[in-house]
Design a protein around this motif. Structure first.
Motif, mmCIF file in Angstrom:
data_model
loop_
_atom_site.group_PDB
_atom_site.id
_atom_site.type_symbol
_atom_site.label_atom_id
_atom_site.label_comp_id
_atom_site.label_asym_id
_atom_site.label_seq_id
_atom_site.Cartn_x
_atom_site.Cartn_y
_atom_site.Cartn_z
ATOM 1 N N THR B 109 -7.793 -8.857 8.387
ATOM 2 C CA THR B 109 -6.294 -9.599 8.437
ATOM 3 C C THR B 109 -5.569 -9.069 7.514
ATOM 4 O O THR B 109 -5.696 -8.258 6.550
ATOM 5 N N GLY B 110 -3.997 -9.249 7.799
ATOM 6 C CA GLY B 110 -2.957 -8.985 7.154
ATOM 7 C C GLY B 110 -2.432 -7.581 7.233
ATOM 8 O O GLY B 110 -2.776 -6.919 8.328
ATOM 9 N N CYS B 111 -1.583 -7.058 6.263
ATOM 10 C CA CYS B 111 -0.963 -5.687 6.692
ATOM 11 C C CYS B 111 -1.259 -4.909 5.567
ATOM 12 O O CYS B 111 -0.928 -5.019 4.566
ATOM 13 N N LEU B 112 -1.789 -3.459 6.037
ATOM 14 C CA LEU B 112 -1.697 -2.630 5.223
ATOM 15 C C LEU B 112 -0.738 -2.200 4.239
ATOM 16 O O LEU B 112 -0.905 -1.976 3.108
ATOM 17 N N GLY B 113 0.396 -2.386 4.847
ATOM 18 C CA GLY B 113 1.645 -1.992 4.063
ATOM 19 C C GLY B 113 2.044 -2.941 2.868
ATOM 20 O O GLY B 113 2.693 -2.586 1.945
ATOM 21 N N VAL B 114 1.460 -4.043 3.003
ATOM 22 C CA VAL B 114 1.672 -4.992 1.983
ATOM 23 C C VAL B 114 0.211 -5.040 0.956
ATOM 24 O O VAL B 114 0.393 -4.751 -0.412
ATOM 25 N N GLN B 115 -0.970 -5.208 1.710
ATOM 26 C CA GLN B 115 -2.052 -5.701 0.582
ATOM 27 C C GLN B 115 -2.530 -4.303 0.217
ATOM 28 O O GLN B 115 -3.360 -4.080 -0.612
ATOM 29 N N GLY B 116 -2.256 -3.175 0.905
ATOM 30 C CA GLY B 116 -2.648 -1.775 0.337
ATOM 31 C C GLY B 116 -2.452 -1.556 -1.093
ATOM 32 O O GLY B 116 -3.449 -1.016 -1.808
ATOM 33 N N SER B 117 -1.388 -1.983 -1.700
ATOM 34 C CA SER B 117 -1.110 -2.224 -3.314
ATOM 35 C C SER B 117 0.287 -2.847 -3.362
ATOM 36 O O SER B 117 1.378 -2.325 -3.048
ATOM 37 N N LEU B 118 0.066 -3.926 -4.014
ATOM 38 C CA LEU B 118 1.478 -4.575 -4.583
ATOM 39 C C LEU B 118 1.563 -4.476 -5.897
ATOM 40 O O LEU B 118 2.662 -4.119 -6.342
ATOM 41 N N ALA B 119 0.404 -4.628 -6.862
ATOM 42 C CA ALA B 119 0.520 -4.328 -8.155
ATOM 43 C C ALA B 119 -0.762 -3.557 -8.399
ATOM 44 O O ALA B 119 -1.681 -3.504 -7.792
ATOM 45 N N ALA B 120 -0.654 -2.430 -9.302
ATOM 46 C CA ALA B 120 -1.615 -1.701 -9.455
ATOM 47 C C ALA B 120 -1.635 -1.226 -10.929
ATOM 48 O O ALA B 120 -0.649 -1.313 -11.681
ATOM 49 N N GLY B 121 -2.920 -0.622 -11.434
ATOM 50 C CA GLY B 121 -2.789 0.255 -12.664
ATOM 51 C C GLY B 121 -2.196 1.467 -12.577
ATOM 52 O O GLY B 121 -1.536 1.831 -11.580
ATOM 53 N N ALA B 122 -2.280 2.290 -13.422
ATOM 54 C CA ALA B 122 -1.559 3.443 -13.562
ATOM 55 C C ALA B 122 -2.297 4.482 -12.489
ATOM 56 O O ALA B 122 -1.463 4.976 -11.775
ATOM 57 N N SER B 123 -3.306 4.471 -12.101
ATOM 58 C CA SER B 123 -3.696 5.195 -11.134
ATOM 59 C C SER B 123 -3.232 4.893 -9.785
ATOM 60 O O SER B 123 -3.333 5.785 -8.843
ATOM 61 N N GLY B 124 -3.094 3.745 -9.650
ATOM 62 C CA GLY B 124 -2.770 3.416 -7.905
ATOM 63 C C GLY B 124 -1.144 3.212 -8.036
ATOM 64 O O GLY B 124 -0.595 2.676 -6.830
ATOM 65 N N ARG B 125 -0.589 3.277 -9.110
ATOM 66 C CA ARG B 125 1.061 3.462 -8.933
ATOM 67 C C ARG B 125 1.693 4.387 -7.787
ATOM 68 O O ARG B 125 2.607 3.659 -7.194
ATOM 69 N N PRO B 126 1.440 5.559 -7.576
ATOM 70 C CA PRO B 126 1.956 6.177 -6.549
ATOM 71 C C PRO B 126 1.684 5.484 -5.122
ATOM 72 O O PRO B 126 2.660 5.369 -4.393
ATOM 73 N N ALA B 127 0.455 5.157 -4.978
ATOM 74 C CA ALA B 127 0.207 4.434 -3.650
ATOM 75 C C ALA B 127 1.268 3.141 -3.497
ATOM 76 O O ALA B 127 1.717 2.837 -2.511
ATOM 77 N N ARG B 128 0.982 2.417 -4.647
ATOM 78 C CA ARG B 128 2.399 1.273 -4.765
ATOM 79 C C ARG B 128 3.507 1.578 -4.373
ATOM 80 O O ARG B 128 4.299 0.776 -3.611
ATOM 81 N N ASP B 129 4.024 2.660 -5.011
ATOM 82 C CA ASP B 129 5.585 3.140 -4.641
ATOM 83 C C ASP B 129 5.649 3.650 -3.361
ATOM 84 O O ASP B 129 6.606 3.363 -2.575
ATOM 85 N N LEU B 130 4.805 4.209 -2.860
ATOM 86 C CA LEU B 130 4.786 4.689 -1.367
ATOM 87 C C LEU B 130 4.892 3.344 -0.470
ATOM 88 O O LEU B 130 5.631 3.670 0.317
ATOM 89 N N LEU B 131 4.013 2.578 -0.868
ATOM 90 C CA LEU B 131 4.122 1.237 0.241
ATOM 91 C C LEU B 131 5.322 0.560 0.034
ATOM 92 O O LEU B 131 6.113 0.109 1.036
ATOM 93 N N ALA B 132 6.013 0.390 -1.105
ATOM 94 C CA ALA B 132 7.241 -0.054 -1.237
ATOM 95 C C ALA B 132 8.268 0.501 -0.380
ATOM 96 O O ALA B 132 9.210 -0.148 -0.002
ATOM 97 N N ALA B 133 8.207 1.887 -0.544
ATOM 98 C CA ALA B 133 9.257 2.847 0.357
ATOM 99 C C ALA B 133 9.023 2.552 1.648
ATOM 100 O O ALA B 133 9.978 2.585 2.418
ATOM 101 N N TRP B 134 7.803 2.369 2.210
ATOM 102 C CA TRP B 134 7.319 2.083 3.470
ATOM 103 C C TRP B 134 7.955 0.922 3.895
ATOM 104 O O TRP B 134 8.677 1.070 4.997
ATOM 105 N N ARG B 135 7.871 -0.116 3.275
ATOM 106 C CA ARG B 135 8.476 -1.555 3.610
ATOM 107 C C ARG B 135 9.979 -1.405 3.434
ATOM 108 O O ARG B 135 10.709 -1.658 4.475
#
Lengths: 204, 204
Positions: B109-135
């Motif tokens: 359930t939900g959307c990969l573009g949202v719950q894939g990464s909204l807040a993240a530690g240092a290692s997940g920051r690129p993924a978080r930013d990618l999703l923000a740009a995607w939205r």
DNA sequence: TCCCTTCGGTACCGATCGGTGCAAAAATCT
DNA sequence: AGATTTTTGCACCGATCGGTACCGAAGGGA
């Protein structure tokens, strides 16, 4: 004698629990449950690893305590909104409060209740479920408040309190996602204003 | 001779890239970027760790490829909505599509573009930013579409395309959060319907 | 057939994860 | 003062993290 006050025997704690929790709130808020490591947390809380475990149990319970602290701190706008005299004022205060709380100047953007954990691996599942219940609790409070508004004639008799509550929580959660993505407070307030222009939305 | 087609020298790959990506999409979708371990991913993709690194580079690039696959798969409703003839149909298709995509029967359930990464530690920051740009990209497409609607007289001349796009994306992201929390497809469709009853919201 | 290239499986890397054992430190109680 | 209770700091635990070196396997080209 089981005195009402907390026993003061033993070495006193060298830090303030609430201050430490405030620091933990900000870390969980910015990095999410899984993204916040024990080193991140204890570093921000300025306490030792062992002190954290003594005071809070484990990471999961720390998160639970931090969420409670968040609820009565940055998220206190929810309770304030529910206490407004009319349904329209409840809705406007709820949306406006969510805009402000997700774009606080010296805090992480977004909402801890959303980005704390939406999707998680096995270790983060309890935190995810806790947040889902937290959001659902907010929706239930809104529903009850709107039901009272219907009962008192403040909302049309054919209004659906549950749907209105779900709708408002949906917009507020969307605002949180937008804020996490960098949308400004001003633009989000315009979204909240736009939502309020058609309140209450017609049900039939 | 640098032929245009991919070289076929060497041992052929023993798995289908798109099938593997589909499996990765589901893992990231359900557990988020940081919550999805390499073992989780390669286990679901039914390929070896080494094969994954040969084919996709690393976890971050795998996530990027999975997001692209998600965009042209479960999230293809966005492009379909943008192609609707009127602004109202665009909005309705966008919201209805987001309701369906976040509550697909045999998917997370939900959307990969949202719950894939909204807040993240240092290692997940690129993924978080990618999703923000995607939205943000989705919002920009909606804005451009509504601008054309204003130019063509399909929307009032004083309508604000950027605000309308932000508003719709906010509701859609809120729907994604609700879906992740367990709200049913039917109830979310009622929220979408309610939103559409006041479309387009008046700007002045 | 021999060579070259790529793929796949195993076993491993250093780093980091959440969590704990132990003993010194700091307070109250007797 | 001495015993007791709690906190704190340090070192360490096994498990898991993302990522890789190595080598046999499996194909095409000459």
């Amino acid at each position: 004698m089981t005195s009402g006050r907390t026993a003061t025997v033993g070495r006193p704690r060298g830090f303030d629990v609430d201050e430490a929790l405030d620091a933990a709130v900000r870390v969980f808020w910015a990095q999410g449950y899984e993204g916040a490591s024990l080193d991140d947390l204890t570093g921000a809380m300025r306490i030792n690893r062992t002190s954290m475990y003594r005071a809070f149990g484990n990471k999961e319970e720390l998160f639970s305590r931090a969420l409670a602290r968040y609820t009565e701190g940055p998220a206190s706008y929810v309770a304030q909104a529910l206490a407004q005299p009319t349904a329209r004022e409840v809705a406007a205060a709820f949306l406006g409060g969510s805009v402000r709380a997700t774009t606080l100047p010296d805090c992480p953007t977004g909402c801890l209740g959303v980005q704390g954990s939406l999707a998680a691996g096995a270790s983060g599942r309890p935190a995810r479920d806790l947040l889902a219940a937290w959001r659902e609790s907010g929706t239930a409070h809104l529903r009850d408040r709107f039901q009272r508004a219907v009962d008192g004639g403040d909302l049309p008799a054919d209004a659906d309190p549950g749907l209105l509550a779900r709708y408002l929580m949906t917009v507020a959660n969307g605002i949180a996602v937008q804020a996490a993505g960098g949308t400004s407070r001003d633009e989000l307030q315009l979204v909240a204003d736009l939502t309020m222009r058609s309140w209450p939305p017609v049900s039939s």
